[in-house]
Design a protein around this motif. Sequence first.
Motif, short mmCIF file in Angstrom:
data_model
loop_
_atom_site.label_atom_id
_atom_site.label_comp_id
_atom_site.label_asym_id
_atom_site.label_seq_id
_atom_site.Cartn_x
_atom_site.Cartn_y
_atom_site.Cartn_z
N TRP A 212 0.85 -1.19 0.00
CA TRP A 212 0.00 0.00 0.00
C TRP A 212 0.89 1.24 0.00
O TRP A 212 2.00 1.23 0.52
CB TRP A 212 -0.93 0.00 1.21
CG TRP A 212 -0.25 -0.27 2.53
CD1 TRP A 212 -0.07 -1.47 3.14
CD2 TRP A 212 0.37 0.70 3.38
NE1 TRP A 212 0.61 -1.33 4.33
CE2 TRP A 212 0.89 0.00 4.50
CE3 TRP A 212 0.54 2.09 3.33
CZ2 TRP A 212 1.57 0.64 5.54
CZ3 TRP A 212 1.21 2.73 4.36
CH2 TRP A 212 1.71 2.01 5.46
N PHE A 213 0.38 2.33 -0.60
CA PHE A 213 1.17 3.55 -0.72
C PHE A 213 0.72 4.65 0.23
O PHE A 213 1.54 5.36 0.81
CB PHE A 213 1.11 4.08 -2.16
CG PHE A 213 1.55 3.07 -3.18
CD1 PHE A 213 2.51 2.12 -2.90
CD2 PHE A 213 0.99 3.08 -4.46
CE1 PHE A 213 2.92 1.19 -3.84
CE2 PHE A 213 1.39 2.16 -5.41
CZ PHE A 213 2.35 1.21 -5.11
N ASP A 214 -0.58 4.83 0.40
CA ASP A 214 -1.09 5.94 1.20
C ASP A 214 -1.62 5.51 2.56
O ASP A 214 -1.41 6.18 3.55
CB ASP A 214 -2.19 6.68 0.42
CG ASP A 214 -1.69 7.21 -0.91
OD1 ASP A 214 -0.57 7.75 -0.93
OD2 ASP A 214 -2.40 7.06 -1.92
N ARG A 294 7.54 0.33 -0.96
CA ARG A 294 6.34 1.17 -1.08
C ARG A 294 6.70 2.56 -1.61
O ARG A 294 5.98 3.12 -2.46
CB ARG A 294 5.66 1.31 0.28
CG ARG A 294 5.03 0.05 0.82
CD ARG A 294 4.23 0.39 2.08
NE ARG A 294 3.78 -0.80 2.77
CZ ARG A 294 4.12 -1.13 4.01
NH1 ARG A 294 4.92 -0.35 4.71
NH2 ARG A 294 3.65 -2.23 4.56
N GLY A 298 5.29 3.58 -5.11
CA GLY A 298 4.32 4.67 -5.03
C GLY A 298 4.66 5.80 -5.97
O GLY A 298 3.78 6.35 -6.65
N ARG A 302 2.36 6.91 -9.28
CA ARG A 302 1.88 8.28 -9.51
C ARG A 302 2.38 8.83 -10.84
O ARG A 302 1.65 9.51 -11.56
CB ARG A 302 2.32 9.18 -8.35
CG ARG A 302 1.54 8.93 -7.05
CD ARG A 302 1.90 9.94 -5.98
NE ARG A 302 3.25 9.73 -5.47
CZ ARG A 302 3.56 8.91 -4.48
NH1 ARG A 302 2.62 8.19 -3.89
NH2 ARG A 302 4.81 8.79 -4.06
N GLY A 323 -1.88 1.25 -4.48
CA GLY A 323 -1.01 0.19 -4.00
C GLY A 323 -0.89 -0.88 -5.06
O GLY A 323 -1.42 -0.76 -6.17
#
Length: 393
Positions: A212-214, A294, A298, A302, A323
């Motif tokens: 997961w990124f955020d 990550r 990430g 983006r 993610g």
Amino acid sequence: MSQPTPPLAKRLDGMRSSAIRDLLKLTARADIISLAGGLPDAELMPRDRIAVAADAALADRSRLQYTESPGWGPLREVLAARESTRMGRTVAVDEVFVTHGSQQALSLLAEVLLDPGALVVVEDPAYVGALQVFHAAGARIVAVPLDSEGMRLDALRELLAAGERPAVVHTVSNFHNPGGVTMSPQRRAELGALADAYGFWVIEDDPYGELWFDQPSPAPVATYSPNVIRLSSTSKILAPTLRAGWMVAPTRVCRAVELLKQGADLCGSAFTQQIAADLLADTDWLTAHVDSIRTVYGARARALVDAVRTRFGDRVVSTDAAGGMFVWVDFTDGTDTQALLPRALEAGVAYVPGNAFAVSTDYTHSMRLCFTTSDTTALETAVDRLAKAHAES
């Protein structure tokens, strides 16, 4: 008089090679930027730390022996502890079964849970590896669509109301391959409740949940029902070559899988399982390592999404890539992604057309893009090449 040719099993009828694996053969040219594969970045794999763990495993000759069919005991203990934290309950070691990657777990489960003709519900678009397994098992496959919150449970409820009784519902709950979406917590709870009410198994396929990124992935579907079998793997956070996957399942399922695994390969690799156990148990190192993955992925996600939206504007709709490894893109201008692919390859970029993942829906105007194996500059260049090919089509 010609000699008769021995036949192959009828289960092979109608099976086809993965379009993605076939496409990878076409993208080996150094001048092609491939957004087609679903591979982690080898440069981010912890080669030196793996070497240390390998040396430690080789220090004792007894560790070169066969191991137990359910997996090397210390690895199962490490996994039970990790899964207990993930699921918010105590996971017993007897509920953990180690397999040769999570794909083998899926294959063995198909043999354990499905009789020929049994109904399996999958998501559409679908994970190709699951389709291959369920076809080989002789299952009847019915698809329900995805939206931004994952599997559409209204469609599943309609099937149930119509009298359909699935043996298995398969879901890639986190950062879906290929759809890129994550099932919402509300739907996870509802899917668990449906599994309890109608008595079907859910296979929660989760190779991407730690990427997961955020914000962290929601609690697993397995949190909500004992009828959920959870699959995961070290392939995306450590290295695919370890082939260390696992399932968390009721003991009776694990024992049934054990019988089949003994017939398939006796046991997995004690050597690579020891390496996996060493790395997974080193929690401080592992946390820092996964955080670094990550961060890199990430930024790449983006960059890819921004480039696609900037270059194509309202001609496309794409997922956000919060993610995982994939972005799903739908063209709104009628572009046929299968027809576009040869021009894209000529321009030096590859992707997977949406129809490779289709079950009952036409994904002629869709494609899957993978952002993990190229840096941000290469990703932007890839989208420029794709836009050039699109403009010339």
